[in-house]
Motif scaffolding. Structure first.
Motif, PDB file in Angstrom:
ATOM      1  N   THR A 144       0.807  -1.344  -0.091  1.00  0.00           N
ATOM      2  CA  THR A 144       0.015   0.114   0.035  1.00  0.00           C
ATOM      3  C   THR A 144       0.900   1.321  -0.023  1.00  0.00           C
ATOM      4  N   TYR A 145       2.230   1.175   0.408  1.00  0.00           N
ATOM      5  CA  TYR A 145       2.982   2.282   0.293  1.00  0.00           C
ATOM      6  C   TYR A 145       3.736   2.376  -1.076  1.00  0.00           C
ATOM      7  N   GLY A 146       3.427   1.627  -2.169  1.00  0.00           N
ATOM      8  CA  GLY A 146       4.190   1.592  -3.325  1.00  0.00           C
ATOM      9  C   GLY A 146       5.375   0.854  -3.302  1.00  0.00           C
ATOM     10  N   ARG A 147       5.774   0.080  -2.419  1.00  0.00           N
ATOM     11  CA  ARG A 147       7.137  -0.599  -2.179  1.00  0.00           C
ATOM     12  C   ARG A 147       6.809  -2.031  -2.781  1.00  0.00           C
ATOM     13  N   ALA A 148       7.960  -2.482  -3.886  1.00  0.00           N
ATOM     14  CA  ALA A 148       7.823  -3.902  -4.274  1.00  0.00           C
ATOM     15  C   ALA A 148       8.421  -4.918  -3.434  1.00  0.00           C
ATOM     16  N   TRP A 149       8.068  -5.803  -3.355  1.00  0.00           N
ATOM     17  CA  TRP A 149       8.510  -7.337  -2.658  1.00  0.00           C
ATOM     18  C   TRP A 149       8.512  -8.305  -3.372  1.00  0.00           C
ATOM     19  N   GLN A 150       9.448  -9.218  -3.406  1.00  0.00           N
ATOM     20  CA  GLN A 150       9.327 -10.477  -3.897  1.00  0.00           C
ATOM     21  C   GLN A 150       9.839 -11.678  -3.027  1.00  0.00           C
ATOM     22  N   LEU A 151       9.102 -12.592  -3.521  1.00  0.00           N
ATOM     23  CA  LEU A 151       9.093 -13.837  -2.724  1.00  0.00           C
ATOM     24  C   LEU A 151      10.404 -14.829  -2.990  1.00  0.00           C
ATOM     25  N   ARG A 152      11.164 -14.763  -2.136  1.00  0.00           N
ATOM     26  CA  ARG A 152      12.534 -15.481  -2.636  1.00  0.00           C
ATOM     27  C   ARG A 152      12.817 -16.739  -1.371  1.00  0.00           C
ATOM     28  N   GLY A 153      13.780 -17.205  -1.651  1.00  0.00           N
ATOM     29  CA  GLY A 153      14.473 -18.222  -0.849  1.00  0.00           C
ATOM     30  C   GLY A 153      14.093 -19.702  -1.041  1.00  0.00           C
ATOM     31  N   LYS A 154      13.903 -20.362  -0.155  1.00  0.00           N
ATOM     32  CA  LYS A 154      13.782 -21.914  -0.428  1.00  0.00           C
ATOM     33  C   LYS A 154      12.222 -22.220  -0.447  1.00  0.00           C
ATOM     34  N   SER A 155      11.834 -23.185  -1.083  1.00  0.00           N
ATOM     35  CA  SER A 155      10.459 -23.388  -1.214  1.00  0.00           C
ATOM     36  C   SER A 155       9.836 -23.616   0.061  1.00  0.00           C
ATOM     37  N   GLU A 156      10.589 -24.640   1.009  1.00  0.00           N
ATOM     38  CA  GLU A 156      10.121 -24.905   2.499  1.00  0.00           C
ATOM     39  C   GLU A 156       9.968 -23.626   3.195  1.00  0.00           C
ATOM     40  N   ALA A 157      11.014 -22.799   3.059  1.00  0.00           N
ATOM     41  CA  ALA A 157      10.941 -21.490   3.811  1.00  0.00           C
ATOM     42  C   ALA A 157      10.995 -20.257   3.247  1.00  0.00           C
ATOM     43  N   PRO A 158       9.768 -19.873   2.280  1.00  0.00           N
ATOM     44  CA  PRO A 158      10.086 -18.810   1.323  1.00  0.00           C
ATOM     45  C   PRO A 158       9.835 -17.396   2.314  1.00  0.00           C
ATOM     46  N   LYS A 159      10.311 -16.181   1.871  1.00  0.00           N
ATOM     47  CA  LYS A 159      10.355 -14.925   2.535  1.00  0.00           C
ATOM     48  C   LYS A 159      10.180 -13.889   1.618  1.00  0.00           C
ATOM     49  N   TRP A 160       9.337 -12.881   2.090  1.00  0.00           N
ATOM     50  CA  TRP A 160       9.048 -11.807   1.067  1.00  0.00           C
ATOM     51  C   TRP A 160      10.255 -10.823   1.409  1.00  0.00           C
ATOM     52  N   CYS A 161      10.924 -10.480   0.258  1.00  0.00           N
ATOM     53  CA  CYS A 161      12.282  -9.722   0.609  1.00  0.00           C
ATOM     54  C   CYS A 161      11.915  -8.302  -0.149  1.00  0.00           C
ATOM     55  N   PRO A 162      12.563  -7.254   0.092  1.00  0.00           N
ATOM     56  CA  PRO A 162      12.387  -5.832  -0.573  1.00  0.00           C
ATOM     57  C   PRO A 162      12.927  -6.025  -2.117  1.00  0.00           C
ATOM     58  N   ALA A 163      12.070  -5.726  -3.103  1.00  0.00           N
ATOM     59  CA  ALA A 163      12.421  -5.443  -4.519  1.00  0.00           C
ATOM     60  C   ALA A 163      12.825  -4.166  -4.954  1.00  0.00           C
ATOM     61  N   HIS A 164      12.991  -3.332  -4.007  1.00  0.00           N
ATOM     62  CA  HIS A 164      13.106  -1.841  -3.987  1.00  0.00           C
ATOM     63  C   HIS A 164      14.164  -1.431  -3.444  1.00  0.00           C
ATOM     64  N   LEU A 165      14.574   0.037  -3.562  1.00  0.00           N
ATOM     65  CA  LEU A 165      15.796   0.614  -2.942  1.00  0.00           C
ATOM     66  C   LEU A 165      15.345   0.605  -1.450  1.00  0.00           C
ATOM     67  N   LYS A 166      16.111   0.263  -0.449  1.00  0.00           N
ATOM     68  CA  LYS A 166      16.026   0.231   0.929  1.00  0.00           C
ATOM     69  C   LYS A 166      16.036   1.774   1.500  1.00  0.00           C
ATOM     70  N   ARG A 167      14.971   2.119   2.353  1.00  0.00           N
ATOM     71  CA  ARG A 167      15.324   3.253   2.914  1.00  0.00           C
ATOM     72  C   ARG A 167      15.393   3.057   4.501  1.00  0.00           C
ATOM     73  N   SER A 168      15.602   4.020   5.234  1.00  0.00           N
ATOM     74  CA  SER A 168      15.783   3.758   6.711  1.00  0.00           C
ATOM     75  C   SER A 168      14.398   3.388   7.391  1.00  0.00           C
ATOM     76  N   ASN A 169      13.519   3.527   6.924  1.00  0.00           N
ATOM     77  CA  ASN A 169      12.154   3.254   7.316  1.00  0.00           C
ATOM     78  C   ASN A 169      11.450   2.065   6.748  1.00  0.00           C
ATOM     79  N   THR A 170      12.203   1.327   5.957  1.00  0.00           N
ATOM     80  CA  THR A 170      11.684  -0.028   5.162  1.00  0.00           C
ATOM     81  C   THR A 170      11.859  -1.150   6.148  1.00  0.00           C
ATOM     82  N   PRO A 171      10.535  -1.822   6.252  1.00  0.00           N
ATOM     83  CA  PRO A 171      10.814  -2.977   7.093  1.00  0.00           C
ATOM     84  C   PRO A 171      11.804  -4.086   6.366  1.00  0.00           C
ATOM     85  N   THR A 172      12.175  -4.773   7.308  1.00  0.00           N
ATOM     86  CA  THR A 172      13.240  -6.089   6.983  1.00  0.00           C
ATOM     87  C   THR A 172      12.523  -7.243   6.046  1.00  0.00           C
ATOM     88  N   ALA A 173      11.135  -7.307   6.543  1.00  0.00           N
ATOM     89  CA  ALA A 173      10.164  -8.139   5.552  1.00  0.00           C
ATOM     90  C   ALA A 173       9.035  -7.536   5.554  1.00  0.00           C
TER      91      ALA A 173
END
Length: 197
Positions: A144-173
């Motif tokens: 909702t804030y316009g930040r892109a996220w991509q599902l990465r990692g292993k299929s057993e334990a996937p994680k939503w990772c930032p797919a945008h430039l990180k800023r100081s207020n960007t959550p880690t996941a």
């Protein structure tokens, strides 16, 4: 292989030292021992329905562990049933099954859910966290804030990772941010949801 490497590959849901498919097999075999003897029948209808569902969805779920992209050879190896027998059951051409085949497949019918979880993701549609629980690796969403996220990692334990430039207020996941619902903007052309060992 060291225990730490196995844990990294399998995640918390795997039985130590087993791939996801054989973890499902171990769970089914353990439950089969709890059932003791199962009354076997020569009627192929319930077995044929389950095998056809697994072949159509290519998924098997036990508890919280789902194995995707299950091939006929993998299904045959896991259930200890010949591929020809499974193919004939799925096609509905068998009028009778042996008691041993029925005894081997009945615990699988009782314990394993062959239905795919969730629904097909549509690009441009907004989803909450529950439908995206089974999104394929590589899926990209915009929060909702316009930040892109991509599902990465292993299929057993996937994680939503930032797919945008990180800023100081960007959550880690994405899971830790108040950004739901999200809009799906990309799904991979080829779905790879299994880690092969």
């Amino acid at each position: 292989m060291r225990r730490e490497v196995v844990k990294d590959k399998l995640g918390a849901r795997g039985v130590s030292g087993l791939c996801p498919l054989h973890t499902v097999r171990a769970v089914v075999m353990a439950e089969a021992q709890n059932h003791r003897t199962v009354a076997t029948s020569h009627d192929p209808a319930p077995l044929a329905e389950w095998v056809a569902a697994v072949r159509a969805s290519a998924t098997m779920t036990v508890g919280g562990l789902t194995v995707h992209d299950v091939t006929l050879a993998e299904l045959a190896e896991a259930t200890s049933i010949a591929p020809n027998t499974l193919s004939a059951l799925a096609a509905g051409t068998k009028a009778w099954v042996h008691a041993t085949t029925s005894a081997k497949l009945t615990p699988w019918v009782l314990e394993v859910d062959p239905a795919p979880r969730g629904e097909t993701l549509t690009i441009g549609r907004t989803y909450g966290p529950t439908p995206l629980y089974v999104a394929p690796l590589g899926t990209v969403v915009v929060d909702t804030y316009g930040r892109a996220w991509q599902l990465r990692g292993k299929s057993e334990a996937p994680k939503w990772c930032p797919a945008h430039l990180k800023r100081s207020n960007t959550p880690t996941a994405l899971d830790r941010g108040p950004a739901w619902p999200v809009r799906v903007v990309y799904t991979p052309a080829h779905v790879y949801t299994r880690t092969r060992f």
